[in-house]
Design a protein around this motif. Structure first.
Motif, PDB file in Angstrom:
ATOM      1  N   SER A   1     -24.204 -13.616  29.382  1.00  0.00           N
ATOM      2  CA  SER A   1     -25.012 -12.469  29.786  1.00  0.00           C
ATOM      3  C   SER A   1     -26.466 -12.897  29.930  1.00  0.00           C
ATOM      4  N   ARG A   2     -27.244 -12.084  30.627  1.00  0.00           N
ATOM      5  CA  ARG A   2     -28.652 -12.407  30.845  1.00  0.00           C
ATOM      6  C   ARG A   2     -29.493 -12.105  29.617  1.00  0.00           C
TER       7      ARG A   2
ATOM      8  N   THR B   1     -27.042 -17.456  33.544  1.00  0.00           N
ATOM      9  CA  THR B   1     -27.006 -16.661  32.321  1.00  0.00           C
ATOM     10  C   THR B   1     -27.563 -17.465  31.160  1.00  0.00           C
TER      11      THR B   1
END
Length: 325
Positions: free
Chosen positions: A243-244, A295
């Protein structure tokens, strides 16, 4: 009951589907409450199923609850309803992870097509064949992660070895951490009261005799003489879900992405397994990140392939996890 809201019986069936989601050591750390008058379903963490040593931030717990939340969305969509989710709402108790309301829709959401996979999905700890997963299938899995705001990075040969090195380091760290081993042992086969939770002996799989696939060992079980060994894949198909950002809200979203990937893989005829071992050690977690990836935060290591059918792990009765008011 608010006009147009689903009945208690319908919501109960959706929660049963939600609870089929994977969770860390199958602890099933979720609780649901349905307010039938207002049509509001609340998802909260179960404080009795946290893992203070191996998951002190509750990141892993959020991933599992996110997976359950995605199953709920799929079940509702399959029945012709849209689940409107407020994740990690403000001004509520911190253990509340999501508030969900439902609206009937004329056209089913695309996720409705994943419903059949909920009952079929398994976590497999068995060897997979050497058959290569076709690129169009891999691309579809990437798309499933992207649809939920995450990214799935498949590892090339160079990255596979880096990932395996990180998992090996985690195994060694775990070996010399009695508290970690005791916490894991609480949720694995051999303890009392595992009828509806934890990982039973039938789901442990064989010991890895040879091969390179990351297969987790569990305290007190890997050395059992009655547990046969097997040769696992030499060229495993591994991917890191990332995820970012790395806030509780992002963990919950990553759990939904993870389950969407797993359900799509199940429909594609793939066997899947999850490995969070290196991610449970902060100093090793960052080794799981591909520096070439967009990410920044790795959330789960996934393994894909073609393998034999495996039994389902146990689930808590829906009456134990759902309260109706």
């Amino acid at each position: 009951m608010v006009a147009g809201s689903p009945t208690t019986a319908v919501v109960t069936s959706w929660v049963r589907d939600a609870a089929a989601a994977p969770s860390m050591h199958n602890a099933q750390p979720w609780l649901f409450r349905y307010e039938s008058e207002g049509g509001l379903l609340t998802l909260r963490m179960d404080p009795t199923r946290t893992m203070p040593i191996t998951d002190p931030s509750t990141r892993g717990l959020h991933l599992g609850c996110g997976a359950a939340l995605f199953n709920l969305r799929v079940a509702a969509a399959h029945a012709g309803w849209e689940a409107r989710v407020r994740a990690r709402p403000e001004k509520v108790a911190p253990e509340v992870l999501a508030l969900v309301t439902f609206e009937p829709v004329a056209e089913r959401d695309a996720v409705a097509g994943l419903h059949r996979a909920i009952a079929l999905r398994r976590t497999s700890r068995t060897p997979f064949s050497g058959e290569t997963v076709p690129e169009p299938v891999l691309e579809g899995l990437r798309g499933a992660a992207t649809a939920e705001g995450a990214r799935l990075d498949f590892a090339d040969d160079w990255r596979v070895q880096e990932l395996l090195d990180a998992v090996w380091d985690a195994e060694q760290s775990e070996r010399f951490a009695p508290g970690v081993r005791e916490e894991i042992a609480r949720w694995t086969a051999g303890r009392e009261g595992t009828e509806f939770e934890g990982i039973p002996s039938s789901s442990l799989g064989p010991r890895r005799y040879d091969g390179r696939a990351p297969v987790r060992t569990f305290p007190g079980h890997d050395a059992r003489r009655d547990r046969e060994g097997a040769v696992f894949e030499w060229a495993p198909c591994l991917a890191v879900l990332g995820s970012r950002r790395d806030r509780p809200h992002d963990w919950l979203a990553a759990g939904q992405a993870m389950e969407r990937v797993l359900l799509q893989a199940t429909l594609d005829g793939l066997s899947t397994s999850l490995n969070s071992q290196a991610l449970e050690w902060p100093e090793l977690r960052w080794l799981m990140r591909d520096p070439r990836s967009a990410t920044a935060y790795p959330q789960m290591l996934l393994r894909f392939g073609y393998g034999p059918a495996v039994p389902a792990t146990p689930r808590r009765p829906v009456e134990e996890i759902l309260t109706v008011e």
